[in-house]
Design a protein around this motif. Sequence first.
Motif, short mmCIF file in Angstrom:
data_model
loop_
_atom_site.label_atom_id
_atom_site.label_comp_id
_atom_site.label_asym_id
_atom_site.label_seq_id
_atom_site.Cartn_x
_atom_site.Cartn_y
_atom_site.Cartn_z
N LEU A 150 -8.60 10.58 0.81
CA LEU A 150 -7.20 10.40 0.42
C LEU A 150 -6.99 9.82 -0.99
CD1 LEU A 150 -6.30 8.78 3.82
CD2 LEU A 150 -5.28 10.91 3.03
N HIS A 173 0.83 -1.22 0.00
CA HIS A 173 0.00 0.00 0.00
C HIS A 173 0.87 1.27 0.00
CE1 HIS A 173 -2.74 2.93 2.29
NE2 HIS A 173 -3.20 2.85 1.04
N ILE A 226 -8.92 4.62 -8.09
CA ILE A 226 -8.07 3.63 -7.41
C ILE A 226 -8.89 2.36 -7.14
CG2 ILE A 226 -6.81 3.17 -5.24
CD1 ILE A 226 -5.32 5.30 -6.60
N LEU A 227 -10.16 2.53 -6.78
CA LEU A 227 -11.00 1.35 -6.52
C LEU A 227 -11.21 0.55 -7.80
CD1 LEU A 227 -13.81 2.52 -4.05
CD2 LEU A 227 -11.72 1.24 -3.56
N VAL A 238 -1.80 3.12 8.60
CA VAL A 238 -3.15 3.69 8.39
C VAL A 238 -4.18 2.61 8.13
CG1 VAL A 238 -2.64 6.05 7.65
CG2 VAL A 238 -2.45 4.19 6.00
#
Length: 516
Positions: free
Chosen positions: A60, A38, A65-66, A44
Amino acid sequence: MPSATLSRKEVSKHDTEEDLWVIVDHKVYDLSDFVDAHPGGSVVLTQVAGQDATQAFYNLHRHEILQQYSKLCIGVLDNELPEVIDPQPGDLSRVPYAEPLWLAPQFAQFTNQYYKDSHRRLQKAMRVFVEVHVTPEAKEKEKDGTFISQGLIDKMAEANILAMRLGPGKHLHGRVILGGGVVEGEEFDYFHDLIVSQELTRHGQRGFQDGNMAGMTISLTAVRQWLNNEKLRDRITEEVLSGKKKMSLAITEAFAGSDVAGLRTTAEVSDDGQHYIINGTKKWITNGMFSDYFVTGCKTKKGFSVILVPKTEEVEVKLIKTSYSTAAATTYIQFNNVKVPRDHLLGEEDNGFKVIMSNFNHERWMMSCMVTRWTRTILTDCLLWSHQRHIASKPLIAQPLIRHKLARLISLVEANQAWLESLTHQMNGMTYAQQSVLLSGPIGLLKAFATRSAHEVADEATNIFGGRGLTVGGMGAKVEMFHRTYKFDAILGGTEEVLMDLGVRQAMRFMPNAKL
Ligand code: HEM
């Protein structure tokens, strides 16, 4: 999307670094094998292990990204449905002002005086084409600085996108555009042209945008209009529009920018009277590294002339690094005794100024299309960010100061689009020669206003995004790119100062003997 349905209770059991699940927008992601990879680190993720991390995620990350990491999704929550829109290739955005008014889904039921069904079909087909074929390569090339692939050029040639970029004209007649049934080449007008330019810009990869055959777009137009040898003109048009050969416009030099009078490259007639012998240099030539032809500005005996110069061993090219990606193939060129047949002259000898000036119109208009669309993309990111970014439990948009900035950005973007459409409408009713006389001033003023607006949009957008607007990649990636590179539009094709002056001087040519 995986079909497994899971309960929030089940998710909460996977709450360690080794066994780490999170919920983002009602979907469950197994990050156990991703923790170490990550980019934001493992700490986090461990902090939200087993929990609903939707707000933390969208604070963020960009939604894409998904999509990129969809393999990590293992299921959806029982009796819950995803709420965040998951854009697919070709989709129109429902974010207010993300699309020009004629296209915005909220306005779909109303007719628009400028756009017909063929414009809507073309927009749809272009958006799918760009999102499927152009955007992925644009992102890759912008990063690694290599040039556009022949594969993509071939695809654009086959769909006749290269041909559409020259604007309306005979070169489009009989061509099958984007597989057919979208728009006939014969009916293609400047609103179709506007759509092609604007859709090609939405990926926001500025260096690649110019690397994507911008040189051809601004030079083949001049060849089509001014090369006297028709057989040669048609052969070269076909070579370039089929993607087999590439072309660029070679006017500017280290000695003189757009100041044609100061150019030092010379074209002397050979002793046998059959050729020009060309000597000199050119600088900032977009796509020059991979061009087979250069539409070149030269000093001739009594003035300035434009000559089509084929690439030979006597033409030497060197890559110039600029503040956007080397994917644009910005080039320094040396012509060392290059022999070119005299029928490669465009227009008349010593009268090349006319060729260049009339060619500028389409280039500047096209740049106005593009920069206006790009500012809209930045406005969209600002609207999305102001909604999803929470500070002290409140979204940014809750602050009047942010709403005030957004109001200014919306006004600039909409004003530019409206002016652009009004001039485009005028262009549709005019010949090329009429456009040169009547519209070079207004188009110059439009481009200058569009790039002045871009200056303000870049400034405000960076303030809205804060540090993220300064980071390459991540949430503010588009804003950072825009802020770093919007100046290209303000300088290429004529600086703001030159264009504003031109606009007023052109208007004065029509000034009547009127008194206050
Ligand atoms: C499906 C789950 C997730 C995936 C696939 C993922 C993936 C990524 C990727 C690819 C980046 C780099 C972003 C870029 O530079 O464009 C990133 C950055 C980051 N991620 Fe995640 N992430 C996930 C969940 C989370 C969660 C739940 C958190 C926090 C609670 C988090 C915190 C961060 C942070 C702090 C960064 C650095 C952001 C920055 O530099 O501004 N991530 N993540």
